[in-house]
Enzyme design. Structure first.
Site, PDB file in Angstrom:
ATOM      1  N   GLU A  89     -12.213   1.916  17.450  1.00  0.00           N
ATOM      2  CA  GLU A  89     -13.336   2.058  16.507  1.00  0.00           C
ATOM      3  C   GLU A  89     -14.560   1.312  17.009  1.00  0.00           C
ATOM      4  OE1 GLU A  89     -11.695   0.715  12.805  1.00  0.00           O
ATOM      5  OE2 GLU A  89     -10.141   2.250  12.831  1.00  0.00           O
ATOM      6  N   HIS A 104     -13.325   4.228   8.709  1.00  0.00           N
ATOM      7  CA  HIS A 104     -12.599   3.025   8.274  1.00  0.00           C
ATOM      8  C   HIS A 104     -13.210   2.472   6.974  1.00  0.00           C
ATOM      9  CE1 HIS A 104     -10.086  -0.646   9.747  1.00  0.00           C
ATOM     10  NE2 HIS A 104     -10.134  -0.596   8.428  1.00  0.00           N
ATOM     11  N   ILE A 147      -4.181   5.545   7.112  1.00  0.00           N
ATOM     12  CA  ILE A 147      -5.120   4.593   6.502  1.00  0.00           C
ATOM     13  C   ILE A 147      -4.769   3.164   6.955  1.00  0.00           C
ATOM     14  CG2 ILE A 147      -5.908   5.864   4.460  1.00  0.00           C
ATOM     15  CD1 ILE A 147      -2.902   3.523   4.367  1.00  0.00           C
ATOM     16  N   ALA A 148      -3.954   3.059   8.017  1.00  0.00           N
ATOM     17  CA  ALA A 148      -3.446   1.744   8.435  1.00  0.00           C
ATOM     18  C   ALA A 148      -4.208   1.236   9.654  1.00  0.00           C
ATOM     19  CB  ALA A 148      -1.956   1.850   8.704  1.00  0.00           C
ATOM     20  N   ARG A 149      -3.730   1.581  10.832  1.00  0.00           N
ATOM     21  CA  ARG A 149      -4.386   1.193  12.075  1.00  0.00           C
ATOM     22  C   ARG A 149      -4.242   2.332  13.071  1.00  0.00           C
ATOM     23  NH1 ARG A 149      -6.699  -2.130   9.679  1.00  0.00           N
ATOM     24  NH2 ARG A 149      -6.731  -4.390   9.985  1.00  0.00           N
ATOM     25  N   ILE A 186       0.840  -1.205   0.000  1.00  0.00           N
ATOM     26  CA  ILE A 186       0.000   0.000   0.000  1.00  0.00           C
ATOM     27  C   ILE A 186       0.872   1.251   0.000  1.00  0.00           C
ATOM     28  CG2 ILE A 186      -1.680   1.316   1.361  1.00  0.00           C
ATOM     29  CD1 ILE A 186      -2.873  -1.472   2.181  1.00  0.00           C
TER      30      ILE A 186
HETATM   31  C1  8YV Z   1     -11.414  -3.531   5.958  1.00  0.00           C
HETATM   32  C2  8YV Z   1      -8.983  -3.597   6.866  1.00  0.00           C
HETATM   33  O1  8YV Z   1     -12.116  -2.365   6.252  1.00  0.00           O
HETATM   34  O2  8YV Z   1      -7.810  -4.858   5.271  1.00  0.00           O
HETATM   35  C3  8YV Z   1      -7.930  -4.551   6.446  1.00  0.00           C
HETATM   36  O3  8YV Z   1      -7.182  -5.015   7.316  1.00  0.00           O
HETATM   37  O4  8YV Z   1      -9.009  -3.176   7.976  1.00  0.00           O
HETATM   38  C4  8YV Z   1      -9.984  -3.125   5.856  1.00  0.00           C
HETATM   39  O5  8YV Z   1      -9.653  -3.414   4.554  1.00  0.00           O
HETATM   40  C5  8YV Z   1     -11.811  -4.630   6.843  1.00  0.00           C
HETATM   41  O6  8YV Z   1     -11.071  -5.762   6.727  1.00  0.00           O
HETATM   42  C6  8YV Z   1     -13.292  -4.988   6.697  1.00  0.00           C
HETATM   43  O7  8YV Z   1     -13.752  -5.050   7.926  1.00  0.00           O
END
Ligand code: 8YV
Length: 312
Positions: A260, A278, A229-231, A154
């Site tokens: 979250e 998210h 956009i990660a965690r 990513i």
């Molecule tokens: C999704 C994510 O929102 O890929 C991940 O780890 O956190 C996101 O792509 C999630 O998996 C769907 O709940």
């Protein structure tokens, strides 16, 4: 007899319909008493499907004696105890690659929305305020310095997009890579000090917890913008809120949070912050592709074949 499957969070209707064809699906997200729901079906569950953010706790896994596969509808494995799954002989799969472009697009979207104050402008027009005045000037994106924490799939996809904006790109990671033209910085703090926009694209988990702390945010500074956009766990969230409130950090574009779906309410009121629930992989196209991969992993496992995208 269809195998029993525990579905932790909703998926696209068409994907859930295909799950229903092959499995006896037990939908945890529809249950009021979640503990009671799990207890009642625990002995028969052979598969779990969950999200990257939701995962499944080790305690819940231990309630499921017949569990053979955890299929994550996402790329993150930080909410599943992989070592524990391995020790129990449980397979774990993810959905790599198919979500990379969407997540990178969201990163660029959050960056532009933050610097150009697009959401602020939208609220301004909707509130009828344009008739009475002007907004302060925004910040340029093109040509700025982008720092990327975590140059995985990513991070690299964001870098490729940022190149088209004439941005200078640097990164930090566990090591430098010799297959990219971008500058390596040894620490998040050094990277932040040399960046206008700091993007978090690192995997969650203990190794990255709180990596973006007060010192990193101060190094990014009052003209800097953080994009995540990660965690949420990668950022010290109280330090982030304080830095924004005190003007030590310029702005932020956030798709992910520490707890979250709870987002600190003080952020709701900040015009220099753009918030998303998210949603970086939440497009029809990508969620369909992710769902297909979940189905393919489950089908392979129950046919006695190797799941195509197993991590355990
Ligand atoms: C999704 C994510 O929102 O890929 C991940 O780890 O956190 C996101 O792509 C999630 O998996 C769907 O709940």
């Amino acid at each position: 007899m269809k195998p029993d499957l525990l579905l932790i969070e909703p998926m696209m209707a068409s994907i859930e319909a295909r799950l229903d064809e092959a499995f006896q699906v037990h939908r945890l997200y529809q249950a009021q008493d979640k503990a009671g729901f799990v207890a009642a079906i625990a002995p028969v569950i052979r598969a779990v499907v969950t999200g990257g953010g939701s995962g499944i706790s080790r305690e819940t896994v231990d309630l499921l004696p017949q569990l053979g596969i955890i299929a994550i509808n996402g790329i993150g494995t930080d909410a599943v105890d992989l070592d524990h799954a391995r020790s129990r002989g449980i397979r774990v799969t993810t959905t790599p690659d198919v979500l990379t472009d969407d997540v990178a697009d969201m990163a660029i979207g959050l960056m532009i929305t933050s610097l150009r104050q697009i959401a602020t402008g939208d609220r301004f027009v909707r509130a009828g305020k344009w008739l009475g005045g002007k907004l302060p000037l925004a910040r340029r994106v093109s040509g700025k310095r982008l720092g990327i924490i975590g140059l995985g799939r990513i991070g690299r996809a964001v870098a490729r997009r940022a190149e088209a904006f004439g941005m200078s790109i640097a990164y930090t990671d566990l090591r430098a890579f010799d297959d990219v033209p971008y500058r390596f910085e040894p620490t998040p703090q050094a990277l932040a000090a040399a960046s206008d926009v700091l993007l978090i694209a690192a995997a969650g988990g203990p190794q990255s917890r709180g990596l973006v702390n007060e010192a990193v945010l101060n190094a990014l500074g009052p003209d800097g913008t953080l994009v995540n956009i990660a965690r949420g766990s990668v950022v010290d969230e109280p330090a982030l809120v304080a830095a924004l409130a005190e003007g030590r950090l310029g702005g932020a574009g956030l798709d992910v949070f520490a707890d979250e779906p709870r987002v600190p309410e003080v952020l709701w009121r900040m015009d220099n912050v753009v918030l998303q629930p998210h949603r970086a992989s939440a497009t029809v196209e990508t969620r369909f592709a992710m769902g297909e991969l979940v189905l393919a992993n489950l089908a392979a496992y129950f046919a006695g074949r190797e799941p195509p995208t197993a991590v355990v």
